[in-house]
Structures are given as C-alpha cells and as structure tokens.
Scaffold this motif. Structure first.
Motif, PDB file in Angstrom:
ATOM      1  N   UNK A  51       0.798  -1.280   0.144  1.00 37.05           N
ATOM      2  CA  UNK A  51       0.065   0.181   0.014  1.00 37.05           C
ATOM      3  C   UNK A  51       0.838   1.316   0.041  1.00 37.05           C
ATOM      4  N   UNK A  52       2.149   0.999   0.393  1.00 37.51           N
ATOM      5  CA  UNK A  52       2.871   2.372   0.375  1.00 37.51           C
ATOM      6  C   UNK A  52       3.227   3.103  -0.946  1.00 37.51           C
ATOM      7  N   UNK A  53       3.580   2.479  -1.980  1.00 35.75           N
ATOM      8  CA  UNK A  53       3.635   3.144  -3.198  1.00 35.75           C
ATOM      9  C   UNK A  53       2.343   3.544  -3.647  1.00 35.75           C
ATOM     10  N   UNK A  54       1.223   2.894  -3.680  1.00 36.71           N
ATOM     11  CA  UNK A  54      -0.220   3.285  -3.973  1.00 36.71           C
ATOM     12  C   UNK A  54      -0.432   4.676  -3.389  1.00 36.71           C
ATOM     13  N   UNK A  55      -0.284   4.750  -2.043  1.00 27.25           N
ATOM     14  CA  UNK A  55      -0.776   5.920  -1.151  1.00 27.25           C
ATOM     15  C   UNK A  55       0.148   6.972  -1.430  1.00 27.25           C
ATOM     16  N   UNK A  56       1.434   6.994  -1.720  1.00 25.12           N
ATOM     17  CA  UNK A  56       2.251   8.020  -1.979  1.00 25.12           C
ATOM     18  C   UNK A  56       1.898   8.465  -3.178  1.00 25.12           C
ATOM     19  N   UNK A  57       1.357   7.820  -4.326  1.00 27.94           N
ATOM     20  CA  UNK A  57       0.992   8.447  -5.570  1.00 27.94           C
ATOM     21  C   UNK A  57      -0.413   9.179  -5.314  1.00 27.94           C
ATOM     22  N   UNK A  58      -1.244   8.840  -4.658  1.00 27.45           N
ATOM     23  CA  UNK A  58      -2.456   9.327  -4.254  1.00 27.45           C
ATOM     24  C   UNK A  58      -2.287  10.660  -3.529  1.00 27.45           C
ATOM     25  N   UNK A  59      -1.570  10.541  -2.523  1.00 27.65           N
ATOM     26  CA  UNK A  59      -1.219  11.924  -1.635  1.00 27.65           C
ATOM     27  C   UNK A  59      -0.591  13.010  -2.629  1.00 27.65           C
ATOM     28  N   UNK A  60       0.197  12.402  -3.382  1.00 25.61           N
ATOM     29  CA  UNK A  60       0.985  13.523  -4.343  1.00 25.61           C
ATOM     30  C   UNK A  60      -0.071  14.196  -5.300  1.00 25.61           C
ATOM     31  N   UNK A  61      -0.921  13.270  -5.745  1.00 27.07           N
ATOM     32  CA  UNK A  61      -2.189  13.502  -6.682  1.00 27.07           C
ATOM     33  C   UNK A  61      -2.870  14.846  -5.964  1.00 27.07           C
ATOM     34  N   UNK A  62      -3.204  14.364  -4.781  1.00 19.95           N
ATOM     35  CA  UNK A  62      -4.240  14.998  -3.720  1.00 19.95           C
ATOM     36  C   UNK A  62      -3.355  16.437  -3.297  1.00 19.95           C
ATOM     37  N   UNK A  63      -2.190  16.631  -3.457  1.00 23.16           N
ATOM     38  CA  UNK A  63      -1.046  17.455  -3.027  1.00 23.16           C
ATOM     39  C   UNK A  63      -1.525  17.724  -1.412  1.00 23.16           C
ATOM     40  N   UNK A  64      -1.295  16.570  -0.974  1.00 23.34           N
ATOM     41  CA  UNK A  64      -1.249  16.363   0.648  1.00 23.34           C
ATOM     42  C   UNK A  64       0.155  15.896   1.128  1.00 23.34           C
ATOM     43  N   UNK A  65       0.604  16.657   2.222  1.00 24.47           N
ATOM     44  CA  UNK A  65       1.831  16.353   2.505  1.00 24.47           C
ATOM     45  C   UNK A  65       1.935  15.332   3.848  1.00 24.47           C
ATOM     46  N   UNK A  66       2.021  14.080   3.350  1.00 24.20           N
ATOM     47  CA  UNK A  66       1.750  12.905   4.329  1.00 24.20           C
ATOM     48  C   UNK A  66       2.983  12.096   4.396  1.00 24.20           C
ATOM     49  N   UNK A  67       3.441  11.545   5.540  1.00 24.57           N
ATOM     50  CA  UNK A  67       4.607  10.749   5.596  1.00 24.57           C
ATOM     51  C   UNK A  67       3.896   9.198   5.556  1.00 24.57           C
ATOM     52  N   UNK A  68       4.477   8.447   4.609  1.00 24.10           N
ATOM     53  CA  UNK A  68       3.876   7.171   4.299  1.00 24.10           C
ATOM     54  C   UNK A  68       4.863   5.897   4.732  1.00 24.10           C
ATOM     55  N   UNK A  69       4.695   5.173   5.455  1.00 23.52           N
ATOM     56  CA  UNK A  69       5.634   3.962   5.856  1.00 23.52           C
ATOM     57  C   UNK A  69       4.548   2.699   6.346  1.00 23.52           C
TER      58      UNK A  69
END
Length: 317
Positions: free
Chosen positions: A13-31
């Motif tokens: 889920x990490x890579x998938x979530x990082x792409x979505x947060x980037x698309x949403x322009x949200x600064x979220x740490x994903x691990x």
C-alpha cells in the motif's frame, strides 16, 4: 513539516498511497506500520496517524495519538463487490468491526448472496475464511490480509483498494483534528500564562481530590515547593483545603472562607468544575494570604479611593 503519518499494513500500500497523496497535494509521511518508528515520528512533529482496518486497531493499542481510520466509501465497496461477482454469486466479505456493515442489502441489487463476517484477530480471520470456503463461498472480499489467506486456501479474492476518495476524506478529518488540537492548545497556553502572571494562587484538583495543576505563585505554599505534587491528594500537602471534598461531593461552592497554611492566615474560594450535564469533574481553589489582602486594602484607602472610605463615623451614630 508533515503532521500526518499514514501507517500502512504492508509495502503493497505504500507506493499506491504515495501516488494518491501526491495527486491530492497532501503532505503525508507514508511507511509500513512499525511501533518502533513512533519515537522518530514524534520527533518529526507527527500529531495524527492514518490507518485502515486491523492496522488502525493495532495503532490505537500502542500509541497515545489520535488515529483517523481510512474509510471504505460505499461506492468503492460496491465496485469491489461487482468485480467479485464475476467469480460467482456467493461472496464472503470479511473484516474487523470497523468495516462498513449492512452489505447484505445489496443482494437484490447486484443479484448476489453476500455473507459478511467480522473477525476479532488474524487467527480468527483465517478460520472464518476456511469456514466460508466449507460453506460454498465462491470469492472473498477484504483487505490485504484477508485476500492473502483466501488465496492460501485456494479461493479467489478481490482486495478493497485504497482510492483517492478514501484517502482524501481521511486527510480532511486529520487536518480538522490538527486544527482543533492547535486551537485547544493555544487556549490552554493563554489561560496558563494568565494564571501564572497573576498574584492570585490557583490549585486545580480532579474528582478524587488529587492535584492536577497549580500556578507559579501557589507553589511556595507547599511543604516542599520544588517537589512533584501532581496526582497527589491535596489534603496530603495542603490540609487546609480538606473542605474541597465537600465541594466535589455536593457541587456547592465555598466562597470567602478562612484557613491557615504554614502559620499564615488565608482567604480562599472553592469552585466546582462541572460538565454541561451537571457531572462534577473536579474543582479549582483560589486563595491569598490575609496579609496581602490587608496591605492591598490599606494602599487603596491611602489613595483615597471612595469605594473604600468609611461612609459613617461614630459621630453619625
């Protein structure tokens, strides 16, 4: 600096979530979720954690931080069930008690037979899927763990994926929570500053009569001013305030009562703290030594302020 951490169940889920947060322009740490990362995240300023399903339940058990559950929107669940129906009519949906419930209502709409199970842990999840297989279920719908177990048992499985909508909603909730905490912290700091810069002495106690806070000018009245007294019964360090237990029991305030601390005469008030439904939560005690009050009154009289001048004299009597 990001204050939001998405703790994923696995690397899937990490890579998938990082792409979505980037698309949403949200600064979220994903691990991937790891309790050992908590100290580092706190140092980085994280104040809210996002998690889904079993991961959210695990996080809450070990972290004293707000956890926002990533929801599964109804539309996403419906799309997943439609995909699962390609494998057969008998669909087993399995998750934890934070999974969307009442999915059986979709049976006539999708022309399927949904069997929804809520497991309590990973072992129970495995046994429940095994049971569903024995009952003739055609396909399993669930998270990463559920679909992994299903395939181990030889069942087709469709995973409930992360979507833009679910992560956007979770971020919005996290941001609202952060804003609320900041506002509450600011108000608390304002109040603390005000109380620490006044000459009035303040002591707060909880419903058991244990000290929860006191301002700077109250501490010199303690037997050991430099010692730690929080969570200590107030009567152990300031016996003069024993009456606070009556206030906590009855909810009735005590105003302008006299007492003595370390040989000094004091004048004190005790005000109960109540919730909106009338429940007593604790009390606040304010006090001053009589000498300070007397000196203040003399200063006011010496300056000729009318409110403190004698209205009548012996001659008038």
């Amino acid at each position: 600096m990001s204050q939001i951490w998405y703790a994923a169940f696995s690397e899937d889920f990490v890579e998938q979530a990082q792409k979505i947060f980037k698309k949403l322009d949200k600064d979220v740490i994903v691990t991937v979720w790891d309790p050992e990362l908590v100290p580092e995240m706190l140092r980085r300023g994280v104040s809210v954690i996002l998690g889904r399903g079993a991961t959210a339940l695990r996080i809450r058990k070990v972290v004293d931080l707000p956890v926002v559950e990533i929801p599964i929107p109804f539309e996403d669940m419906a799309d997943t069930l439609i995909e699962a129906s390609r494998y057969g009519r008998n669909i087993g949906v399995i998750g934890y008690n934070n999974l969307l419930s009442g999915l059986e209502c979709l049976n006539p709409i999708l022309n399927v037979s949904i069997r929804q199970i809520f497991a309590v842990d990973e072992n129970d999840t495995y046994h429940q899927i095994q049971k569903l297989k024995n009952e003739g279920i055609d396909v399993i719908v669930g998270g990463l763990l559920q679909t992994h177990y299903a395939r181990e048992l030889g069942l087709p499985a469709v995973r409930i994926e992360l979507t833009d909508k679910s992560l956007s909603y979770a971020c919005q909730e996290a941001e609202k929570l952060i804003a609320t905490v900041k506002a509450a912290t600011r108000k608390a700091e304002e109040l603390k500053t005000i109380l620490n810069t006044t000459n009035e002495k303040y002591v707060a106690v909880d419903i058991k009569g244990n000290i929860t806070w006191m301002n700077r000018v109250a501490k010199p009245y303690l037997p050991n001013p430099g010692g730690l007294v929080y969570d200590t019964p107030i009567t152990e360090v300031l016996p003069a305030f024993e009456a606070v237990h009556d206030v906590l029991a009855t909810g009735e305030e005590i105003i302008q009562e006299t007492g003595s601390i370390n040989g000094a005469d004091i004048l004190y008030d005790m005000i109960p703290l109540t919730y909106k439904n009338g429940e007593i939560l604790g009390a606040v005690i304010t006090f001053n030594d009589a000498g300070t009050i007397t000196r203040g009154e003399h200063k006011i009289r010496d300056k000729g302020i009318k409110g403190f001048q004698a209205t009548y004299s012996f001659k008038d009597i």
